[in-house]
Every structure is written in C-alpha cells, then in structure tokens.
Design a protein around this motif. Structure first.
Motif, PDB file in Angstrom:
ATOM      1  N   ASP A 130      12.945 -12.232   5.043  1.00 44.39           N
ATOM      2  CA  ASP A 130      14.020 -13.185   4.787  1.00 44.39           C
ATOM      3  C   ASP A 130      15.404 -12.612   5.084  1.00 44.39           C
ATOM      4  N   THR A 131      15.465 -11.439   5.701  1.00 48.65           N
ATOM      5  CA  THR A 131      16.762 -10.839   6.003  1.00 48.65           C
ATOM      6  C   THR A 131      16.708 -10.204   7.393  1.00 48.65           C
ATOM      7  N   ALA A 132      17.725  -9.452   7.737  1.00 48.39           N
ATOM      8  CA  ALA A 132      17.789  -8.844   9.081  1.00 48.39           C
ATOM      9  C   ALA A 132      18.650  -7.591   9.013  1.00 48.39           C
ATOM     10  N   GLY A 133      18.707  -6.869  10.127  1.00 44.91           N
ATOM     11  CA  GLY A 133      19.587  -5.716  10.252  1.00 44.91           C
ATOM     12  C   GLY A 133      19.150  -4.536   9.405  1.00 44.91           C
ATOM     13  N   THR A 134      20.144  -3.792   8.932  1.00 47.37           N
ATOM     14  CA  THR A 134      19.888  -2.572   8.179  1.00 47.37           C
ATOM     15  C   THR A 134      19.091  -2.835   6.912  1.00 47.37           C
ATOM     16  N   ARG A 135      19.443  -3.907   6.232  1.00 48.81           N
ATOM     17  CA  ARG A 135      18.732  -4.245   4.998  1.00 48.81           C
ATOM     18  C   ARG A 135      17.241  -4.449   5.281  1.00 48.81           C
ATOM     19  N   GLN A 136      16.911  -5.159   6.337  1.00 50.20           N
ATOM     20  CA  GLN A 136      15.514  -5.372   6.691  1.00 50.20           C
ATOM     21  C   GLN A 136      14.821  -4.060   7.011  1.00 50.20           C
ATOM     22  N   ASP A 137      15.493  -3.185   7.750  1.00 51.00           N
ATOM     23  CA  ASP A 137      14.910  -1.896   8.122  1.00 51.00           C
ATOM     24  C   ASP A 137      14.601  -1.057   6.888  1.00 51.00           C
ATOM     25  N   ILE A 138      15.519  -1.034   5.932  1.00 54.74           N
ATOM     26  CA  ILE A 138      15.324  -0.224   4.730  1.00 54.74           C
ATOM     27  C   ILE A 138      14.148  -0.758   3.913  1.00 54.74           C
ATOM     28  N   LEU A 139      14.054  -2.082   3.772  1.00 53.88           N
ATOM     29  CA  LEU A 139      12.954  -2.661   3.005  1.00 53.88           C
ATOM     30  C   LEU A 139      11.609  -2.364   3.663  1.00 53.88           C
ATOM     31  N   ARG A 140      11.541  -2.472   4.979  1.00 50.24           N
ATOM     32  CA  ARG A 140      10.286  -2.200   5.675  1.00 50.24           C
ATOM     33  C   ARG A 140       9.924  -0.719   5.611  1.00 50.24           C
ATOM     34  N   GLN A 141      10.912   0.142   5.730  1.00 51.80           N
ATOM     35  CA  GLN A 141      10.642   1.579   5.638  1.00 51.80           C
ATOM     36  C   GLN A 141      10.120   1.948   4.250  1.00 51.80           C
ATOM     37  N   THR A 142      10.695   1.345   3.226  1.00 52.05           N
ATOM     38  CA  THR A 142      10.242   1.632   1.867  1.00 52.05           C
ATOM     39  C   THR A 142       8.829   1.104   1.650  1.00 52.05           C
ATOM     40  N   ALA A 143       8.516  -0.055   2.240  1.00 51.11           N
ATOM     41  CA  ALA A 143       7.155  -0.580   2.145  1.00 51.11           C
ATOM     42  C   ALA A 143       6.154   0.385   2.775  1.00 51.11           C
ATOM     43  N   GLU A 144       6.525   0.988   3.885  1.00 45.12           N
ATOM     44  CA  GLU A 144       5.641   1.971   4.523  1.00 45.12           C
ATOM     45  C   GLU A 144       5.522   3.228   3.664  1.00 45.12           C
ATOM     46  N   THR A 145       6.609   3.596   2.995  1.00 47.69           N
ATOM     47  CA  THR A 145       6.539   4.731   2.078  1.00 47.69           C
ATOM     48  C   THR A 145       5.550   4.458   0.950  1.00 47.69           C
ATOM     49  N   LEU A 146       5.552   3.241   0.429  1.00 48.20           N
ATOM     50  CA  LEU A 146       4.608   2.881  -0.628  1.00 48.20           C
ATOM     51  C   LEU A 146       3.168   2.939  -0.116  1.00 48.20           C
ATOM     52  N   ALA A 147       2.960   2.598   1.143  1.00 43.21           N
ATOM     53  CA  ALA A 147       1.614   2.707   1.717  1.00 43.21           C
ATOM     54  C   ALA A 147       1.140   4.155   1.667  1.00 43.21           C
ATOM     55  N   ARG A 148       2.043   5.095   1.931  1.00 44.74           N
ATOM     56  CA  ARG A 148       1.673   6.515   1.855  1.00 44.74           C
ATOM     57  C   ARG A 148       1.398   6.931   0.416  1.00 44.74           C
ATOM     58  N   ARG A 149       2.089   6.320  -0.538  1.00 42.05           N
ATOM     59  CA  ARG A 149       1.827   6.631  -1.952  1.00 42.05           C
ATOM     60  C   ARG A 149       0.418   6.176  -2.353  1.00 42.05           C
ATOM     61  N   LEU A 150      -0.086   5.131  -1.726  1.00 47.29           N
ATOM     62  CA  LEU A 150      -1.461   4.698  -1.994  1.00 47.29           C
ATOM     63  C   LEU A 150      -2.452   5.779  -1.582  1.00 47.29           C
ATOM     64  N   HIS A 151      -2.186   6.448  -0.472  1.00 46.47           N
ATOM     65  CA  HIS A 151      -3.055   7.550  -0.051  1.00 46.47           C
ATOM     66  C   HIS A 151      -2.967   8.709  -1.041  1.00 46.47           C
ATOM     67  N   LEU A 152      -1.762   8.974  -1.544  1.00 48.19           N
ATOM     68  CA  LEU A 152      -1.590  10.017  -2.548  1.00 48.19           C
ATOM     69  C   LEU A 152      -2.378   9.678  -3.803  1.00 48.19           C
ATOM     70  N   LEU A 153      -2.341   8.421  -4.199  1.00 51.04           N
ATOM     71  CA  LEU A 153      -3.073   7.963  -5.381  1.00 51.04           C
ATOM     72  C   LEU A 153      -4.580   8.136  -5.183  1.00 51.04           C
ATOM     73  N   ALA A 154      -5.074   7.811  -3.996  1.00 54.54           N
ATOM     74  CA  ALA A 154      -6.513   7.896  -3.731  1.00 54.54           C
ATOM     75  C   ALA A 154      -7.027   9.319  -3.900  1.00 54.54           C
ATOM     76  N   ASN A 155      -6.159  10.308  -3.722  1.00 51.01           N
ATOM     77  CA  ASN A 155      -6.574  11.707  -3.831  1.00 51.01           C
ATOM     78  C   ASN A 155      -6.349  12.283  -5.226  1.00 51.01           C
ATOM     79  N   ALA A 156      -5.857  11.464  -6.166  1.00 48.85           N
ATOM     80  CA  ALA A 156      -5.604  11.953  -7.525  1.00 48.85           C
ATOM     81  C   ALA A 156      -6.917  12.334  -8.196  1.00 48.85           C
ATOM     82  N   LEU A 157      -6.939  13.491  -8.820  1.00 49.57           N
ATOM     83  CA  LEU A 157      -8.154  13.998  -9.463  1.00 49.57           C
ATOM     84  C   LEU A 157      -8.108  13.878 -10.986  1.00 49.57           C
ATOM     85  N   SER A 158      -7.002  13.359 -11.507  1.00 54.90           N
ATOM     86  CA  SER A 158      -6.866  13.169 -12.950  1.00 54.90           C
ATOM     87  C   SER A 158      -5.928  12.004 -13.205  1.00 54.90           C
ATOM     88  N   VAL A 159      -5.953  11.498 -14.436  1.00 50.40           N
ATOM     89  CA  VAL A 159      -5.044  10.405 -14.786  1.00 50.40           C
ATOM     90  C   VAL A 159      -3.600  10.872 -14.685  1.00 50.40           C
TER      91      VAL A 159
END
Length: 342
Positions: A130-159
């Motif tokens: 719903d936006t464009a420019g720098t704001r859109q880029d930052i939101l998409r980059q952060t979404a990709e960062t969260l995708a990497r956090r999912l991989h970090l979570l999958a490797n968690a060996l404890s709560v």
C-alpha cells in the motif's frame, strides 16, 4: 457502555450494574431513565476502572458460568471471575504432562512463535503493497529479515533459545513502527509497554488487553488450564497459556487494527489521548468507546485458516486454536498448528 457480540463493555466511571430479575440493570447517577439488559443476551461482562458490579449480580453470573473481567482504563487485565471450573480433567492432565516434557514443550512453543513471526511478516508485506519508495523498501526488507528469524527459530534446541528468536524478531518488527504509521504524532518509534509512552503504543496495549480476555475465555471454554503454558514462564496468577496462544493473533488481530485506526485518523493523537504524570499515555473515555466499537467490528471479519482450509470469523479464531491445541495434547494431531494466513 457498549453491548456487542454478547459482550457487555462498561467503561463510564460511576456506572454500577445490578441484578434485576433475569436482567442487568445499569445505573449511573448522571443518567435518567432505566436501562435493563436481559441476561440471556450476555455471556461476558468487561468492566473498566471506576465501574462496579453488585454481589448478587456477580454471583448470578458465576452460577450461570457467565464470565466477568476487570480491566484498567488502558486495557490491562486485572481480574476475572468465571464460577466453578469446567472441563475434562483428562485433558488438563495431558496438558500438564506435555508441559513436563521438554520435547513437547519446545515443539508447541516453536509452533506458537512461528505463527507470530509468520503473521508479522504478512502485516509488513501488506503494508508494503500500500506504499512506495523508501518506506516500501524498508518494510519488505524487514519482512525478509523475519523470514530469516523463522530459520533461527527452527534450529532452537530449547524454549529459552526459541524465546530468544522471538525477541529478536519482535525487535526487528517494532523497529519499523514509524513506517507502519508514518504520522510522527502517533509514535516515537519502537515498542514501549509499561507504561506505553505514545498514542500508538497505548492503542496496542489496549487491544492486547482485549485479545487476552478473548483468548483466556476460549481456553476455559475448551477445558484447558489458562495458567499452564509452554512458552511464557509459569508463575502464580500468570495465565501463561493465554499469553502463549495470544502470540499468533497479535499481529493481524490487534496490531493491524491499531495501524488502521491510526492511518485512517479514526482517533486524533492530540485530543483522544491523555498524558499522565507517570509518563504513561492513556485513551480518553470517548476514544476508548471508539476503539471498542472498532474491535468488535473487526471480530466479525472472516479470516482464511490455512490448516482448516476455510474462512473463520475473527471472534472464533481463539476457540478454534484452543481446540486444535487440545487435539494435539490428546495425540489426535501430531503437532500443534498455529493460525497463519498467506
């Protein structure tokens, strides 16, 4: 006072609720006339600071298994009365056994956190569309960062490691609050909780309070123990499972509504919020009524459910997820499957 979807919200200070036969009589010294609400229409009462309920009405609600919750003006949970404990003791026994099993506890905790991170990504990606420019880029980059956090979570060996991944993802997500609500009058940036220090954080905290009440009630209805969880630490009086199950709902049911209210200017950050000497910011009575109405309208919206492959009204999602958790605890499902949308 607002009556919506069988829940009676009472927020005007000085209001008192009384039992009148098979009805609730609402009294306020500054209001004329007689307001009666049939008990048959109400299955839950939510009282904010400054309102009262008589003993006879409270006991009637307990006898009828009609829950009564008390919240602060900021929406923070204070207490709840439900009457006699209901539910299947065998289910609660299975719930407690799972909490004592490190492997099962970790599996459930990871699933709940994964649901939260996945749905947080969806909030960011939708806002980016719903936006464009720098704001859109930052939101998409952060979404990709969260995708990497999912991989970090999958490797968690404890709560503890899973909670660490959740904390990192939450920090990443809340860093972009100013890009989700670009009007600087709403937020100073980032999440502040105790106390909420700006209008947007105040709104988020209030909606989390509403969500907590809904999730707590769903767990009790299914027969699960709201105080025995898998993610949040077990402490006396702390509804750990209710806080656990809230996680997957926060981004789409609470956060997104807060951003919508702010961006559509349904509230004015200058006049609909009060700054307290403690540094906290709270909603005015009029603004709280506006948010309650927006919350209840949002609960009527249908959301896709990936596991069930059908649409579910938002108001029923906590109940659906509580049932799926119960099925997993009974070994009818091989894992707990959080609510996610694509």
């Amino acid at each position: 006072m607002t009556e919506l979807l069988n829940t009676l919200y009472v927020q005007t200070p000085g209001t008192s609720l009384h039992l009148d036969g098979n009805a609730i009589r609402v009294y306020h010294p500054d209001q004329t006339g007689r307001t009666l609400i049939p008990l048959a229409r109400i299955d839950h009462l939510v009282l904010f600071t400054g309102t009262t309920i008589t003993d006879d009405l409270l006991l009637r609600c307990a006898d009828d298994t009609r829950s009564v919750s008390w919240l602060t003006g900021a929406g923070r949970f204070r207490a709840r009365v439900t009457g006699p404990t209901l539910g299947n003791p065998l289910l609660r026994q299975a719930q407690h056994r799972a909490a004592d099993s490190p492997d099962r506890q970790l599996s459930i905790a990871r699933s709940m956190i994964a649901g939260k991170i996945h749905n947080s990504r969806q909030v960011l990606l939708r806002a980016a569309r719903d936006t464009a420019g720098t704001r859109q880029d930052i939101l998409r980059q952060t979404a990709e960062t969260l995708a990497r956090r999912l991989h970090l979570l999958a490797n968690a060996l404890s709560v503890d490691e899973a909670m660490g991944a959740e904390g990192i993802a939450a920090r990443d997500y809340f860093t972009v609050l100013p890009h989700l609500v670009p009007d600087p009058a709403w937020t100073r940036g980032g999440r502040t909780k105790r106390p909420p220090a700006d209008p947007l954080n105040c709104l988020l905290s209030f909606l989390y309070g509403m969500l907590r009440v809904a999730v707590h009630g769903a767990l009790e209805q299914i027969g699960l123990d709201p105080y025995c969880g898998y993610l949040h630490a077990l402490r006396p009086g702390k509804p750990a499972l209710a806080l656990d199950l809230m996680e997957e709902f926060r981004p789409l049911l609470a956060d997104r509504l807060a951003y919508t209210i702010a961006n559509r200017r349904e509230l004015d950050p200058a006049t609909d919020f009060e700054a307290l000497p403690t540094g906290a910011v709270r909603l005015t009575d009029t603004a709280r009524r506006t948010v309650l109405n927006a919350w209840q309208r949002s609960r009527q919206r249908d959301w896709p459910h990936a596991t069930l492959e059908r649409n579910i009204p938002a108001a029923l999602l906590p109940l659906v997820q509580a049932r799926l958790l119960a099925r997993h605890l009974r070994d009818d499902l091989d894992s707990y499957r959080p609510w996610t949308v694509n």
